[in-house]
Design a protein around this motif. Structure first.
Motif, mmCIF file in Angstrom:
data_model
loop_
_atom_site.group_PDB
_atom_site.id
_atom_site.type_symbol
_atom_site.label_atom_id
_atom_site.label_comp_id
_atom_site.label_asym_id
_atom_site.label_seq_id
_atom_site.Cartn_x
_atom_site.Cartn_y
_atom_site.Cartn_z
ATOM 1 N N GLU A 16 0.833 -1.207 0.000
ATOM 2 C CA GLU A 16 0.000 0.000 0.000
ATOM 3 C C GLU A 16 0.867 1.258 0.000
ATOM 4 O O GLU A 16 0.580 2.214 -0.728
ATOM 5 C CB GLU A 16 -0.922 0.013 1.224
ATOM 6 N N ALA A 17 1.926 1.266 0.800
ATOM 7 C CA ALA A 17 2.821 2.431 0.858
ATOM 8 C C ALA A 17 3.525 2.648 -0.475
ATOM 9 O O ALA A 17 3.654 3.784 -0.951
ATOM 10 C CB ALA A 17 3.839 2.251 1.975
ATOM 11 N N GLU A 18 3.978 1.558 -1.109
ATOM 12 C CA GLU A 18 4.639 1.678 -2.416
ATOM 13 C C GLU A 18 3.676 2.222 -3.462
ATOM 14 O O GLU A 18 4.042 3.099 -4.252
ATOM 15 C CB GLU A 18 5.193 0.320 -2.851
ATOM 16 N N LYS A 19 2.456 1.719 -3.489
ATOM 17 C CA LYS A 19 1.464 2.180 -4.472
ATOM 18 C C LYS A 19 1.082 3.633 -4.221
ATOM 19 O O LYS A 19 0.891 4.405 -5.166
ATOM 20 C CB LYS A 19 0.218 1.287 -4.457
ATOM 21 N N SER A 20 0.980 4.023 -2.968
ATOM 22 C CA SER A 20 0.670 5.413 -2.633
ATOM 23 C C SER A 20 1.793 6.340 -3.103
ATOM 24 O O SER A 20 1.533 7.411 -3.660
ATOM 25 C CB SER A 20 0.469 5.545 -1.127
ATOM 26 N N ALA A 21 3.027 5.918 -2.903
ATOM 27 C CA ALA A 21 4.167 6.722 -3.363
ATOM 28 C C ALA A 21 4.174 6.839 -4.885
ATOM 29 O O ALA A 21 4.442 7.917 -5.430
ATOM 30 C CB ALA A 21 5.476 6.106 -2.867
ATOM 31 N N ASN A 72 3.809 10.328 -7.139
ATOM 32 C CA ASN A 72 4.743 10.703 -8.215
ATOM 33 C C ASN A 72 3.996 11.013 -9.508
ATOM 34 O O ASN A 72 4.319 11.973 -10.211
ATOM 35 C CB ASN A 72 5.769 9.592 -8.455
ATOM 36 N N ILE A 73 2.997 10.223 -9.817
ATOM 37 C CA ILE A 73 2.207 10.457 -11.031
ATOM 38 C C ILE A 73 1.469 11.785 -10.921
ATOM 39 O O ILE A 73 1.457 12.583 -11.867
ATOM 40 C CB ILE A 73 1.229 9.284 -11.275
ATOM 41 N N ARG A 74 0.867 12.064 -9.760
ATOM 42 C CA ARG A 74 0.167 13.344 -9.550
ATOM 43 C C ARG A 74 1.118 14.531 -9.710
ATOM 44 O O ARG A 74 0.768 15.529 -10.338
ATOM 45 C CB ARG A 74 -0.473 13.374 -8.156
ATOM 46 N N ARG A 75 2.301 14.411 -9.154
ATOM 47 C CA ARG A 75 3.285 15.486 -9.268
ATOM 48 C C ARG A 75 3.674 15.738 -10.717
ATOM 49 O O ARG A 75 3.800 16.874 -11.163
ATOM 50 C CB ARG A 75 4.516 15.183 -8.415
ATOM 51 N N ARG A 76 3.900 14.661 -11.462
ATOM 52 C CA ARG A 76 4.256 14.799 -12.879
ATOM 53 C C ARG A 76 3.125 15.462 -13.654
ATOM 54 O O ARG A 76 3.360 16.312 -14.517
ATOM 55 C CB ARG A 76 4.574 13.423 -13.484
ATOM 56 N N GLU A 77 1.891 15.042 -13.373
ATOM 57 C CA GLU A 77 0.745 15.644 -14.052
ATOM 58 C C GLU A 77 0.602 17.128 -13.710
ATOM 59 O O GLU A 77 0.315 17.951 -14.587
ATOM 60 C CB GLU A 77 -0.547 14.899 -13.708
ATOM 61 N N GLU A 78 0.823 17.483 -12.441
ATOM 62 C CA GLU A 78 0.748 18.897 -12.030
ATOM 63 C C GLU A 78 1.854 19.720 -12.690
ATOM 64 O O GLU A 78 1.621 20.832 -13.140
ATOM 65 C CB GLU A 78 0.845 19.006 -10.510
ATOM 66 N N THR A 79 3.036 19.117 -12.765
ATOM 67 C CA THR A 79 4.157 19.814 -13.413
ATOM 68 C C THR A 79 3.873 19.999 -14.904
ATOM 69 O O THR A 79 4.126 21.083 -15.465
ATOM 70 C CB THR A 79 5.461 19.003 -13.218
ATOM 71 N N ALA A 80 3.342 19.000 -15.532
ATOM 72 C CA ALA A 80 3.022 19.092 -16.952
ATOM 73 C C ALA A 80 1.913 20.125 -17.187
ATOM 74 O O ALA A 80 1.926 20.844 -18.195
ATOM 75 C CB ALA A 80 2.600 17.730 -17.489
#
Length: 115
Positions: A96-101, A105-113
């Protein structure tokens, strides 16, 4: 942990196999248990869960090295690895912790994009 394993063999010289052991099935069972302990004992939990094929190959090799007379070993391997409930709970939390991390990361990349 509990391991369900299987060892396939064929009796090729019944008189020899039966003459060597009072209880040949029990003897083979105990030798198989020792082989499982030899292969599994030095492995980490991650290795046991990730590389079943290699463990099966090692287990077959250890059993063949025993050169049990009167039988021919075809293959040996782990069917199931059953973990205690505490370890399953811990592993679930780790996943669960790995999937949350990964999701973060995906959310951050999308926000940056997006910016």
């Amino acid at each position: 942990m509990r391991i369900n394993a299987v060892c396939n063999y064929r009796v090729i010289d019944a008189p020899l196999w039966l003459a060597q052991h009072r209880r040949p099935d029990e003897y083979l069972y105990h030798e198989f248990q020792f082989a499982i302990r030899a292969v599994i004992g030095g492995k980490s939990m991650d290795h046991l869960l990730s590389d079943k094929q290699k463990i099966d190959e090692e287990l077959s090799a250890v059993m063949r090295e025993k050169r049990l007379q009167g039988i021919e070993l075809n293959n040996a391997g782990m069917k199931d690895l059953i973990l205690p409930s505490e370890i399953r709970t811990i592993l679930t939390k780790v996943v669960e912790a790995e999937k949350s991390a990964q999701a973060n990361n995906i959310r951050r990349r999308e926000e940056t994009a997006a910016t």
